[in-house]
Design a protein around this motif. Structure first.
Motif, mmCIF file in Angstrom:
data_model
loop_
_atom_site.group_PDB
_atom_site.id
_atom_site.type_symbol
_atom_site.label_atom_id
_atom_site.label_comp_id
_atom_site.label_asym_id
_atom_site.label_seq_id
_atom_site.Cartn_x
_atom_site.Cartn_y
_atom_site.Cartn_z
ATOM 1 N N LEU A 1 45.567 40.767 41.114
ATOM 2 C CA LEU A 1 45.134 39.377 41.042
ATOM 3 C C LEU A 1 45.413 38.852 39.646
ATOM 4 C CD1 LEU A 1 43.540 36.835 41.982
ATOM 5 C CD2 LEU A 1 41.440 38.042 41.308
ATOM 6 N N ILE A 2 46.042 37.671 39.574
ATOM 7 C CA ILE A 2 46.348 37.015 38.308
ATOM 8 C C ILE A 2 45.472 35.769 38.194
ATOM 9 C CG2 ILE A 2 48.128 35.935 36.895
ATOM 10 C CD1 ILE A 2 50.196 37.479 38.581
ATOM 11 N N THR A 3 44.735 35.669 37.092
ATOM 12 C CA THR A 3 43.883 34.503 36.850
ATOM 13 C C THR A 3 44.474 33.677 35.718
ATOM 14 O OG1 THR A 3 41.911 35.715 37.537
ATOM 15 C CG2 THR A 3 41.571 33.719 36.251
ATOM 16 N N ALA A 4 44.704 32.393 36.002
ATOM 17 C CA ALA A 4 45.222 31.452 35.001
ATOM 18 C C ALA A 4 44.480 30.132 35.171
ATOM 19 C CB ALA A 4 46.725 31.256 35.160
ATOM 20 N N GLY A 5 43.392 29.959 34.422
ATOM 21 C CA GLY A 5 42.579 28.759 34.592
ATOM 22 C C GLY A 5 41.991 28.721 35.982
ATOM 23 N N ASN A 6 42.238 27.607 36.704
ATOM 24 C CA ASN A 6 41.743 27.452 38.074
ATOM 25 C C ASN A 6 42.741 27.945 39.120
ATOM 26 O OD1 ASN A 6 39.364 26.335 37.173
ATOM 27 N ND2 ASN A 6 40.069 24.223 37.384
ATOM 28 N N ILE A 7 43.813 28.589 38.685
ATOM 29 C CA ILE A 7 44.823 29.104 39.606
ATOM 30 C C ILE A 7 44.648 30.616 39.740
ATOM 31 C CG2 ILE A 7 47.286 29.398 40.042
ATOM 32 C CD1 ILE A 7 47.785 26.821 38.519
ATOM 33 N N TYR A 8 44.492 31.074 40.985
ATOM 34 C CA TYR A 8 44.325 32.500 41.282
ATOM 35 C C TYR A 8 45.469 32.934 42.196
ATOM 36 C CZ TYR A 8 39.636 31.822 39.424
ATOM 37 O OH TYR A 8 38.573 31.522 38.608
ATOM 38 N N ASN B 1 34.030 43.304 50.976
ATOM 39 C CA ASN B 1 34.132 44.760 50.955
ATOM 40 C C ASN B 1 35.519 45.195 50.491
ATOM 41 O OD1 ASN B 1 33.291 47.468 51.447
ATOM 42 N ND2 ASN B 1 34.372 47.435 53.401
ATOM 43 N N SER B 2 36.237 44.296 49.811
ATOM 44 C CA SER B 2 37.616 44.554 49.421
ATOM 45 C C SER B 2 37.951 43.689 48.216
ATOM 46 C CB SER B 2 38.565 44.255 50.591
ATOM 47 O OG SER B 2 38.275 42.984 51.160
ATOM 48 N N HIS B 3 39.137 43.924 47.651
ATOM 49 C CA HIS B 3 39.583 43.173 46.483
ATOM 50 C C HIS B 3 40.773 42.273 46.779
ATOM 51 C CE1 HIS B 3 37.704 46.926 44.889
ATOM 52 N NE2 HIS B 3 37.132 46.082 44.066
ATOM 53 N N SER B 4 41.545 42.576 47.807
ATOM 54 C CA SER B 4 42.800 41.889 48.064
ATOM 55 C C SER B 4 42.600 40.624 48.888
ATOM 56 C CB SER B 4 43.771 42.820 48.798
ATOM 57 O OG SER B 4 43.374 42.988 50.156
ATOM 58 N N TRP B 5 43.648 39.816 48.956
ATOM 59 C CA TRP B 5 43.642 38.621 49.808
ATOM 60 C C TRP B 5 43.556 39.010 51.282
ATOM 61 C CZ3 TRP B 5 47.389 36.865 53.382
ATOM 62 C CH2 TRP B 5 47.194 35.549 53.845
ATOM 63 N N TRP B 6 43.990 40.232 51.621
ATOM 64 C CA TRP B 6 44.072 40.678 53.006
ATOM 65 C C TRP B 6 42.749 41.190 53.553
ATOM 66 C CZ3 TRP B 6 47.685 40.378 56.705
ATOM 67 C CH2 TRP B 6 48.955 39.949 56.323
ATOM 68 N N PHE B 7 41.735 41.427 52.738
ATOM 69 C CA PHE B 7 40.540 42.129 53.178
ATOM 70 C C PHE B 7 40.913 43.522 53.699
ATOM 71 C CE2 PHE B 7 38.948 37.659 54.021
ATOM 72 C CZ PHE B 7 38.227 37.591 52.851
ATOM 73 N N LEU B 8 39.985 44.117 54.521
ATOM 74 C CA LEU B 8 40.240 45.423 55.119
ATOM 75 C C LEU B 8 39.843 45.394 56.590
ATOM 76 C CD1 LEU B 8 39.173 47.789 52.193
ATOM 77 C CD2 LEU B 8 41.475 47.517 53.144
ATOM 78 N N ILE B 9 39.963 46.520 57.275
ATOM 79 C CA ILE B 9 39.798 46.548 58.732
ATOM 80 C C ILE B 9 38.479 45.929 59.198
ATOM 81 C CG2 ILE B 9 39.553 48.080 60.727
ATOM 82 C CD1 ILE B 9 41.605 49.932 59.413
ATOM 83 N N PRO B 10 37.324 46.156 58.525
ATOM 84 C CA PRO B 10 36.088 45.550 59.049
ATOM 85 C C PRO B 10 36.168 44.042 59.248
ATOM 86 C CG PRO B 10 35.546 47.209 57.424
ATOM 87 C CD PRO B 10 37.041 47.052 57.384
ATOM 88 N N TYR B 11 36.929 43.345 58.406
ATOM 89 C CA TYR B 11 37.047 41.887 58.591
ATOM 90 C C TYR B 11 37.657 41.564 59.950
ATOM 91 C CZ TYR B 11 38.690 37.127 58.348
ATOM 92 O OH TYR B 11 38.932 35.810 58.654
#
Length: 414
Positions: free
Chosen positions: A354-361, A119-129
């Protein structure tokens, strides 16, 4: 432990083995992989900033196994968190594809609730998590049925929360503890969350979920979710049933993604003397929310917007900036010297990219929070009554400063 170490080494050696390099929906395959992730942290909370406020740590490493034979599938993930001195299963289930549109999963599987997978885009998630209502996993059985090209139905029954790892998972009251990936209701050993000072031997038992998703447009899903959750008190030998409800939107347009969700929940439970609780104890990663717990009733609003941009910057192929926001309004109050004081809201927002570089996120986040239990010098405080003043009265959220954490999470996935 020696046998476990040997097994892990063997699995690591096998991580390059795959019976199908690019398995499609009809191929049999065995894939073994995993991930290693690191965190770079800079904290600015209530207390004075010191040298230890900026640090780097090994976030997690994990092992994944995915397999298919005929219409049977296996999906398993186990995680290790050195920082928290714990390890546990993330998910693990055996599934069966009755048809291309209908399948069943048995084991530790994701709860079908709200926006999926996240329900979010960041590594942190949001309050529901942080209250067990985003990216939640439990042990039970789930079905997933595409009724037609637009309408999807998910239904599940979960007997209990997922198995717990070490640390607080070995709580003296028994049952599942906090050594898990997703947040669960756990025993309150100290009795600090009951207005009457009673302990609460609680555990999650018997949960029913139903989720409907409808593709309003080609890339826009709207949906509703319902959850009935049982909380079992082993002293009373009785289950109280609460509920959760969510309405969500997940829409892709041009290069944007928009996620909006409204959640109403009630963790209905009683302490060991039979009194209804206004706060329940929850935990994960080996630590409970000491002292404050989670408000038993409340409403949560979340919204997130992300933009995906393909680039050719050396190894970097994509940049995705985003902004995520969530607000938790709680129903409850504290009795302080004969006076009632309302629980204070929790607010959280995370701008980042978010930065995508091959298999590194790589997630680059600036996390801001008021009464957010991870963004504070007083870990676990905020989701119940909120931060208290010297007299034990909840501090109005408008009077709290934003706690901030700059976080870079670098993960290699193989």
């Amino acid at each position: 432990m020696k046998k476990l170490s040997i097994l892990l080494v063997l699995l690591s050696l096998l991580s390059v083995i795959s019976l199908a390099d690019n398995p499609d929906s009809t191929d049999d395959y065995l894939d073994i992989g995993g991930a290693v992730r690191f965190n770079i942290i800079s904290q600015n909370y209530e207390g004075q900033k010191i040298a230890e406020s900026t640090s780097a740590t090994l976030d997690t490493w994990r092992l994944n196994i995915a397999a298919r034979y005929s219409d049977l599938v296996l999906d398993f993930e186990y995680r290790f968190y050195p920082t928290f001195n714990t390890h546990f299963i993330h998910h693990g289930f055996i599934g069966y594809n009755f048809t291309d549109d209908f399948n069943m999963q048995l084991g530790v599987t994701q709860v079908p609730f709200g926006n999926l997978t996240y329900n979010s885009h960041s590594w942190w998630f949001l309050i529901p998590y942080y209250i067990g209502l985003e990216d939640d996993y439990n042990m039970g059985v789930k079905i997933d049925y595409n009724i037609n090209s637009r309408l999807n139905l998910m239904a599940a029954y979960f007997r209990q929360s997922e198995p717990a790892g070490p640390a607080y998972g070995e709580a003296s009251f028994g049952g599942p503890g906090a050594g898990t990936y997703s947040y669960n209701v756990i025993p309150d050993e100290d009795g600090v969350l009951s207005e009457f000072g009673s302990t609460a031997h609680l555990r999650e038992m018997n949960q029913y979920n139903l989720r409907l998703g409808y593709m309003l447009f080609e890339a826009t899903e709207i949906g509703i979710s319902g959850q009935i959750q049982g909380l079992y008190n082993s002293v009373l030998q009785d289950i109280e049933y609460g509920h959760a409800f969510a309405a969500h939107i997940n829409s892709d347009f041009n290069n944007f993604n928009l996620k909006i969700q409204y959640t109403n929940y009630h963790y209905k439970a009683r302490d060991d003397e039979g009194n209804l609780l206004k706060r329940v104890q929850m935990g994960a990663y080996g630590d409970p929310y000491y002292g404050d717990g989670v408000a038993a009733k409340g409403n949560i609003f979340t919204a997130g917007l992300a933009y995906s941009k393909d680039v050719e910057w050396g190894p970097i192929s994509n940049i995705q900036p985003y902004f995520n926001y969530s607000l938790m309004n709680k129903n409850g109050s504290l009795n302080v010297n004969g006076n009632r004081y309302n629980f204070q809201n929790t607010v959280m927002m995370v701008p980042g990219f978010l930065i995508t570089a091959g298999n590194i996120y790589t997630y680059v986040d600036w996390a801001f929070g008021k009464n957010q239990p991870w963004l504070t010098d007083y870990f676990g405080t905020g989701l119940g009554a909120g931060h208290l003043d010297e007299e034990g009265i909840p501090i109005p959220v408008k009077d709290l400063s934003w706690n901030r954490r700059f976080n870079i999470n670098i993960g290699y996935y193989f």
